[in-house]
Design an enzyme around this catalytic site. Structure first.
Site, PDB file in Angstrom:
ATOM      1  N   ASP A  19     -10.279  17.401   0.279  1.00 44.69           N
ATOM      2  CA  ASP A  19     -10.712  18.891  -0.003  1.00 44.69           C
ATOM      3  C   ASP A  19     -10.692  19.406   1.464  1.00 44.69           C
ATOM      4  OD1 ASP A  19     -11.733  18.703  -2.772  1.00 44.69           O
ATOM      5  OD2 ASP A  19     -13.050  17.218  -2.044  1.00 44.69           O
ATOM      6  N   GLU A  45     -13.259   6.196  -5.089  1.00 50.80           N
ATOM      7  CA  GLU A  45     -11.947   6.794  -4.193  1.00 50.80           C
ATOM      8  C   GLU A  45     -12.287   6.222  -2.772  1.00 50.80           C
ATOM      9  OE1 GLU A  45     -10.788  11.168  -5.628  1.00 50.80           O
ATOM     10  OE2 GLU A  45     -12.379  11.155  -4.308  1.00 50.80           O
ATOM     11  N   ASP A 103      -4.171   9.706  -2.222  1.00 56.25           N
ATOM     12  CA  ASP A 103      -5.220  10.419  -2.859  1.00 56.25           C
ATOM     13  C   ASP A 103      -4.941  11.793  -2.077  1.00 56.25           C
ATOM     14  OD1 ASP A 103      -7.424  11.286  -4.215  1.00 56.25           O
ATOM     15  OD2 ASP A 103      -8.650   9.515  -3.484  1.00 56.25           O
TER      16      ASP A 103
END
Ligand code: 5RP
Length: 237
Positions: free
Chosen positions: A91, A110, A88
């Protein structure tokens, strides 16, 4: 450190490096975002050219659609409650492998998928590595639409300014789960992260927090010049 690859973007470099970690027979967790899109493309390339046999659990409808286009077989956590490898984006990542996620609004799925992973690899460009989480990026929190204003007020008591995420059409942004996202601005960045997470989790109406603690095993960092740096668990940046 892997040799320079100036023709490729940082996201492409980490996407390809993550795809190289996949072995035939694995059940994968497939994250969401522009960096993960490079991973999916590279993975599809290996499926086609090397006959790799894998299945993946998608963390968003967008990822599931992308997989369908690329010919990546999708499965569910009902069929595979444990995943061999989760890949994954993020940020922000700090030196203790704590993450801010949810820029794309997929944080709830997620986190469920990351928690099901035996190994979680996070792929990011260098600018996502930070000394303090939340100093620049807002912390996303997924909340139930019902009574969201009361939820927002309770979140604000944690020393932040929460904003309801809106679409370009000026409607509240809806997650794949039909929930809202509030993006929280902490003036000094996040402090006492573990207790902040625990306290926010107690608020009725909070579905999930975009703070991932203890859910990352390896970080693949792509630099602007095309260099790949591999960070192992609990290694400080
Ligand atoms: C989505 C996420 C993404 O992983 C995060 O926003 C990074 O996205 P990108 O790779 O596009 O920068 O958490 O909910």
């Amino acid at each position: 450190m892997v040799p320079l690859n100036p023709q490729k973007s940082a996201k492409e470099v980490v996407g390809e490096a993550a795809a190289a970690l996949v072995e035939s027979g694995m059940i994968l967790g497939l994250g969401t975002g522009t960096t993960v899109d490079y991973f999916l493309t590279a993975l599809a390339g290996r499926i086609q050219s090397q006959g790799l046999v894998i299945k993946g659990v998608a963390t968003s409808m967008a990822t599931a659609e992308q997989c369908e286009k690329l010919g990546i077989e999708i499965t569910t956590l009902a069929d595979h409650p444990e995943l061999d490898l989760v890949v994954d984006g993020a940020d922000e990542v700090d030196g203790q492998f704590r993450l801010i996620k949810g820029g794309g609004g997929a944080l709830l799925r997620e986190k469920i998928v990351a928690a099901a992973g035996r190994k979680v690899v996070i792929i990011v460009s260098s600018d996502k590595l930070v000394e303090r989480l939340g100093a620049t990026f807002l912390l996303p929190i997924e909340v139930m639409p019902f009574g969201y204003f009361a939820t927002l007020e309770k979140v604000a008591r944690h020393g932040c300014q929460p904003f309801l995420r809106m679409t370009e059409d000026d409607e509240p942004f809806l997650t794949d789960n039909g929930n809202y996202i509030i993006d929280c601005k902490f003036p000094q960045g996040l402090e006492q992260i573990e207790s902040l997470h625990a306290s926010l989790s107690q608020i009725p109406g909070v579905a999930e927090i975009g703070l991932f603690i203890g859910l990352c095993d390896q970080v693949l960092e792509g630099c602007a010049d095309g260099t790949l740096v591999v960070h192992e668990k609990n290694e400080l940046f």
